[in-house]
Design a protein around this motif. Structure first.
Motif, PDB file in Angstrom:
ATOM      1  N   GLY A   1      33.620  30.968  39.128  1.00  0.00           N
ATOM      2  CA  GLY A   1      33.170  32.706  37.897  1.00  0.00           C
ATOM      3  C   GLY A   1      32.581  33.621  39.303  1.00  0.00           C
ATOM      4  N   LEU A   2      32.684  33.735  40.317  1.00  0.00           N
ATOM      5  CA  LEU A   2      32.743  35.014  41.081  1.00  0.00           C
ATOM      6  C   LEU A   2      33.467  36.210  40.943  1.00  0.00           C
ATOM      7  N   LEU A   3      34.595  35.569  40.997  1.00  0.00           N
ATOM      8  CA  LEU A   3      35.858  36.367  41.138  1.00  0.00           C
ATOM      9  C   LEU A   3      37.012  37.024  39.730  1.00  0.00           C
ATOM     10  N   ILE A   4      37.656  37.800  39.470  1.00  0.00           N
ATOM     11  CA  ILE A   4      37.934  37.483  38.370  1.00  0.00           C
ATOM     12  C   ILE A   4      39.401  38.441  38.954  1.00  0.00           C
ATOM     13  N   ARG A   5      40.604  37.502  38.472  1.00  0.00           N
ATOM     14  CA  ARG A   5      42.411  37.452  38.904  1.00  0.00           C
ATOM     15  C   ARG A   5      42.475  38.459  37.948  1.00  0.00           C
ATOM     16  N   THR A   6      43.737  39.571  38.162  1.00  0.00           N
ATOM     17  CA  THR A   6      44.067  40.259  36.990  1.00  0.00           C
ATOM     18  C   THR A   6      46.053  39.997  37.191  1.00  0.00           C
ATOM     19  N   VAL A   7      46.595  40.053  36.743  1.00  0.00           N
ATOM     20  CA  VAL A   7      48.223  39.815  37.516  1.00  0.00           C
ATOM     21  C   VAL A   7      48.637  40.946  36.167  1.00  0.00           C
ATOM     22  N   ARG A   8      49.607  41.886  36.491  1.00  0.00           N
ATOM     23  CA  ARG A   8      50.154  43.189  35.917  1.00  0.00           C
ATOM     24  C   ARG A   8      51.834  42.382  35.554  1.00  0.00           C
ATOM     25  N   PRO A   9      52.232  42.337  34.546  1.00  0.00           N
ATOM     26  CA  PRO A   9      54.072  42.071  34.873  1.00  0.00           C
ATOM     27  C   PRO A   9      54.614  42.999  35.444  1.00  0.00           C
ATOM     28  N   THR A  10      54.884  43.494  37.012  1.00  0.00           N
ATOM     29  CA  THR A  10      55.246  44.666  37.300  1.00  0.00           C
ATOM     30  C   THR A  10      56.527  43.310  37.995  1.00  0.00           C
ATOM     31  N   VAL A  11      57.582  44.227  38.899  1.00  0.00           N
ATOM     32  CA  VAL A  11      58.258  43.253  39.705  1.00  0.00           C
ATOM     33  C   VAL A  11      58.198  43.942  40.898  1.00  0.00           C
ATOM     34  N   PRO A  12      57.708  42.770  41.858  1.00  0.00           N
ATOM     35  CA  PRO A  12      57.098  41.526  41.908  1.00  0.00           C
ATOM     36  C   PRO A  12      55.420  42.072  41.013  1.00  0.00           C
ATOM     37  N   PRO A  13      55.172  40.852  40.337  1.00  0.00           N
ATOM     38  CA  PRO A  13      54.016  41.301  39.704  1.00  0.00           C
ATOM     39  C   PRO A  13      52.875  41.264  40.834  1.00  0.00           C
ATOM     40  N   THR A  14      51.843  41.905  40.508  1.00  0.00           N
ATOM     41  CA  THR A  14      50.903  42.867  41.201  1.00  0.00           C
ATOM     42  C   THR A  14      49.983  41.958  40.733  1.00  0.00           C
ATOM     43  N   VAL A  15      49.267  40.853  41.734  1.00  0.00           N
ATOM     44  CA  VAL A  15      48.027  40.415  41.654  1.00  0.00           C
ATOM     45  C   VAL A  15      46.816  41.092  42.450  1.00  0.00           C
ATOM     46  N   GLY A  16      45.727  41.532  41.312  1.00  0.00           N
ATOM     47  CA  GLY A  16      44.265  42.108  42.093  1.00  0.00           C
ATOM     48  C   GLY A  16      42.929  41.455  41.928  1.00  0.00           C
ATOM     49  N   TYR A  17      41.896  41.307  42.426  1.00  0.00           N
ATOM     50  CA  TYR A  17      40.786  40.807  42.239  1.00  0.00           C
ATOM     51  C   TYR A  17      39.674  41.404  41.803  1.00  0.00           C
ATOM     52  N   SER A  18      38.723  41.587  41.461  1.00  0.00           N
ATOM     53  CA  SER A  18      36.967  42.312  41.280  1.00  0.00           C
ATOM     54  C   SER A  18      35.871  41.129  41.189  1.00  0.00           C
ATOM     55  N   LEU A  19      34.735  41.408  41.841  1.00  0.00           N
ATOM     56  CA  LEU A  19      33.593  40.855  41.662  1.00  0.00           C
ATOM     57  C   LEU A  19      33.451  40.788  39.738  1.00  0.00           C
ATOM     58  N   THR A  20      32.482  39.308  39.581  1.00  0.00           N
ATOM     59  CA  THR A  20      31.951  39.247  38.065  1.00  0.00           C
ATOM     60  C   THR A  20      31.258  40.010  38.542  1.00  0.00           C
ATOM     61  N   PRO A  21      30.535  40.444  37.373  1.00  0.00           N
ATOM     62  CA  PRO A  21      28.550  40.356  37.398  1.00  0.00           C
ATOM     63  C   PRO A  21      28.120  39.976  37.943  1.00  0.00           C
ATOM     64  N   MET A  22      28.186  38.237  38.437  1.00  0.00           N
ATOM     65  CA  MET A  22      27.380  37.464  38.729  1.00  0.00           C
ATOM     66  C   MET A  22      27.670  38.085  40.259  1.00  0.00           C
ATOM     67  N   ALA A  23      28.535  37.829  40.746  1.00  0.00           N
ATOM     68  CA  ALA A  23      29.091  38.368  41.881  1.00  0.00           C
ATOM     69  C   ALA A  23      28.339  39.430  43.125  1.00  0.00           C
ATOM     70  N   ARG A  24      28.421  40.743  41.895  1.00  0.00           N
ATOM     71  CA  ARG A  24      27.878  41.608  42.015  1.00  0.00           C
ATOM     72  C   ARG A  24      26.564  42.082  42.390  1.00  0.00           C
ATOM     73  N   GLU A  25      25.919  40.973  41.665  1.00  0.00           N
ATOM     74  CA  GLU A  25      24.414  40.998  41.485  1.00  0.00           C
ATOM     75  C   GLU A  25      23.586  41.189  42.549  1.00  0.00           C
ATOM     76  N   PRO A  26      24.246  40.375  44.480  1.00  0.00           N
ATOM     77  CA  PRO A  26      23.610  40.142  45.612  1.00  0.00           C
ATOM     78  C   PRO A  26      24.036  40.739  46.387  1.00  0.00           C
ATOM     79  N   HIS A  27      25.345  42.268  46.146  1.00  0.00           N
ATOM     80  CA  HIS A  27      25.847  43.493  46.398  1.00  0.00           C
ATOM     81  C   HIS A  27      24.104  43.983  46.948  1.00  0.00           C
ATOM     82  N   ALA A  28      23.715  44.811  46.398  1.00  0.00           N
ATOM     83  CA  ALA A  28      22.669  45.838  47.285  1.00  0.00           C
ATOM     84  C   ALA A  28      21.645  44.805  47.651  1.00  0.00           C
ATOM     85  N   THR A  29      21.499  43.918  47.681  1.00  0.00           N
ATOM     86  CA  THR A  29      20.910  42.990  48.974  1.00  0.00           C
ATOM     87  C   THR A  29      21.130  42.413  50.093  1.00  0.00           C
TER      88      THR A  29
END
Length: 105
Positions: free
Chosen positions: A47-75
């Motif tokens: 539950g720390l990353l969100i995987r996003t797949v865009r239907p391009t050729v080839p597929p584009t895959v990106g990862y971003s943090l969930t709000p739970m994972a962003r929480e300790p960032h400032a600390t």
């Protein structure tokens, strides 16, 4: 993470948008694409990353943090910044210690 390309790794921890898999693969050294994929899947499963797949050729895959994972960032930003600022001092202290010379305070 160290950069294969000589550039600093993308800051997936604080990034607003997704970081592409290919960018992570280029910047993370010492790990195969297979192991990187397994680690990213594990973080997604936790539950720390969100995987996003865009239907391009080839597929584009990106990862971003969930709000739970962003929480300790400032600390964590403070200690990481301190370590980066004092990296040279730590290296010099280690060299002095290894040589048997007391390090300057």
């Amino acid at each position: 993470m160290t950069a294969r390309s000589g550039r600093p790794p993308p800051d997936v921890r604080g990034s607003v948008g997704p970081v592409r898999f290919t960018e992570l693969d280029r910047t993370v050294s010492g790990i195969s694409r297979r192991m990187l994929t397994l680690h990213l899947r594990g973080l997604e499963r936790d539950g720390l990353l969100i995987r996003t797949v865009r239907p391009t050729v080839p597929p584009t895959v990106g990862y971003s943090l969930t709000p739970m994972a962003r929480e300790p960032h400032a600390t964590l930003t403070g200690p990481v910044g301190w370590a980066e600022r004092h990296r040279g001092d730590i290296t010099a202290a280690r060299a002095a210690f290894d040589a048997g010379t007391p390090a300057a305070p």
